[in-house]
Scaffold this active site. Structure first.
Site, PDB file in Angstrom:
ATOM      1  N   LYS A 117     -45.237  72.715 107.339  1.00  0.00           N
ATOM      2  CA  LYS A 117     -43.969  73.509 107.309  1.00  0.00           C
ATOM      3  C   LYS A 117     -44.307  74.217 108.626  1.00  0.00           C
ATOM      4  CE  LYS A 117     -40.387  76.258 104.968  1.00  0.00           C
ATOM      5  NZ  LYS A 117     -40.072  77.045 106.001  1.00  0.00           N
ATOM      6  N   GLU A 123     -47.202  78.079 108.093  1.00  0.00           N
ATOM      7  CA  GLU A 123     -46.340  78.690 107.123  1.00  0.00           C
ATOM      8  C   GLU A 123     -46.399  78.005 105.552  1.00  0.00           C
ATOM      9  OE1 GLU A 123     -41.533  80.071 106.603  1.00  0.00           O
ATOM     10  OE2 GLU A 123     -42.012  78.581 108.056  1.00  0.00           O
ATOM     11  N   ASP A 157     -43.099  77.153 111.536  1.00  0.00           N
ATOM     12  CA  ASP A 157     -42.194  78.578 111.478  1.00  0.00           C
ATOM     13  C   ASP A 157     -41.395  78.529 112.951  1.00  0.00           C
ATOM     14  OD1 ASP A 157     -41.647  80.890 110.757  1.00  0.00           O
ATOM     15  OD2 ASP A 157     -43.903  81.748 111.275  1.00  0.00           O
TER      16      ASP A 157
END
Length: 333
Positions: A30, A175, A32
């Site tokens: 993921k 993240e 950011d």
């Protein structure tokens, strides 16, 4: 060839790592940054944010991606990311890029704070939509279509080993991860458990409803922001205040943006505690930001929030209270 159709991005639910049928899932890191759909057509790239705003002018270095699809029109889903000096995605570094539209300032920022487009899905190629294809087929199509370049990449994904990938994301300071069912189609504009995001830290979007003057080194500027989120009935509820995480540049920018939004009364649909309402400057609830926080208390207050930055890619009415989830907990993001 017909013009490319317009799509809305598919969204992920906040949840936990898959514990059953682990072989049915792909795992992606993921990133950011800022979500964007890239419309590659006619020798140009048009970038659209999650809330359907044209953000093309902010990222001129991504225009070179126009030649990366072999001349074929395409709609590609991804994340616009800025990296810090350690090579980690930095939402803070991305902040000045998100708001700037002045061509000269944008050109200077593109030189000093360049961004990278991290592509993770393809929705359309040529005359044909790809959204009905399963995840694995779309990934194959993406990797065979988009030739990586200096400012755009197709990051790797992992088949199973979700726990190892999540541990790696924490070790790398990322993240978190997004787990995606291998058989899932792309569902434009839908938030579904077929895509599940698992975060290393708790972060939530908030609506700015006011601010309090600073003291000492912050005299004459903002000391803290007064924050809210909407409940399911459409009421804007007060969820606390944040006074840390700001740079001087952020404070100057916030002061400039909030000044024309001032109003005489609170925008919240419930009384604000007296200690927060005293000396407050109220504003119309149009700016969305993001905070990192420790937990949500029983009286619906953010505990130990820290400001991360504004989110121009979000609409105020989208903002919902986190409901007390912790990293990895099951809840809707």
């Amino acid at each position: 060839m017909a013009p490319l159709p317009t799509y809305a991005p598919m969204l992920a639910q906040l949840g936990s790592l898959p514990t059953t049928d682990e072989n049915d899932w792909a795992v992606e890191m993921k990133w950011d940054g800022v979500r964007a759909l890239a419309y590659v057509d006619g020798g140009a790239v048009r970038l659209m944010s999650r809330n359907a705003k044209d953000i093309t002018a902010a990222y001129p270095e991504l225009q070179l991606m126009a030649g990366a699809t072999g001349g074929r029109p395409a709609v590609i889903d991804g994340e616009i990311v800025a990296f810090d000096e350690a090579g980690r995605p930095s939402f803070g570094a991305l902040q000045p890029r998100m708001h700037q539209r002045n061509p000269l300032s944008v050109a200077e920022l593109a030189r000093t704070v360049p961004v990278t487009f991290l592509a993770f899905d393809i929705l359309h190629l040529g005359d044909d939509p790809a959204i009905a294809l399963p995840y694995t087929a779309r990934r194959d199509l993406l990797e065979s279509t988009l030739t990586p370049g200096f400012r755009w990449q197709v990051p790797v994904w992992f088949h199973d080993h979700a726990e190892d990938a999540f541990a790696s994301s924490r070790r790398l300071g990322l993240e978190g991860v997004v787990c995606k069912r291998l058989t899932s189609p792309y569902r434009p504009g839908r938030r579904t458990a077929e895509w599940t995001k698992v975060k290393n830290v708790s972060a939530v979007e908030v609506v700015v409803g006011g601010w309090k003057p600073g003291a000492g080194r912050r005299a004459g500027t903002i000391g803290s922001l007064l924050l809210g989120s909407y409940d399911d009935g459409g009421r804007l509820l007060f969820v606390g205040h944040v006074g840390t995480g700001f740079t001087q540049a952020m404070l100057r920018d916030l002061h400039r943006r909030l000044a024309p939004l001032e109003r005489p009364d609170p925008p919240f649909d419930e009384p604000v505690p007296r200690e927060h309402a005293r000396d407050a400057h109220w504003v119309s609830p149009v700016l969305v930001g993001e905070v990192q926080y420790a937990e949500m208390t029983g009286d619906n207050r953010l505990r130990h929030p820290s400001w991360r930055g504004l989110r121009p890619d979000r609409e105020p009415r989208e903002v919902r209270a986190p409901g007390g989830e912790s990293p990895g907990a099951s809840a809707t993001g």
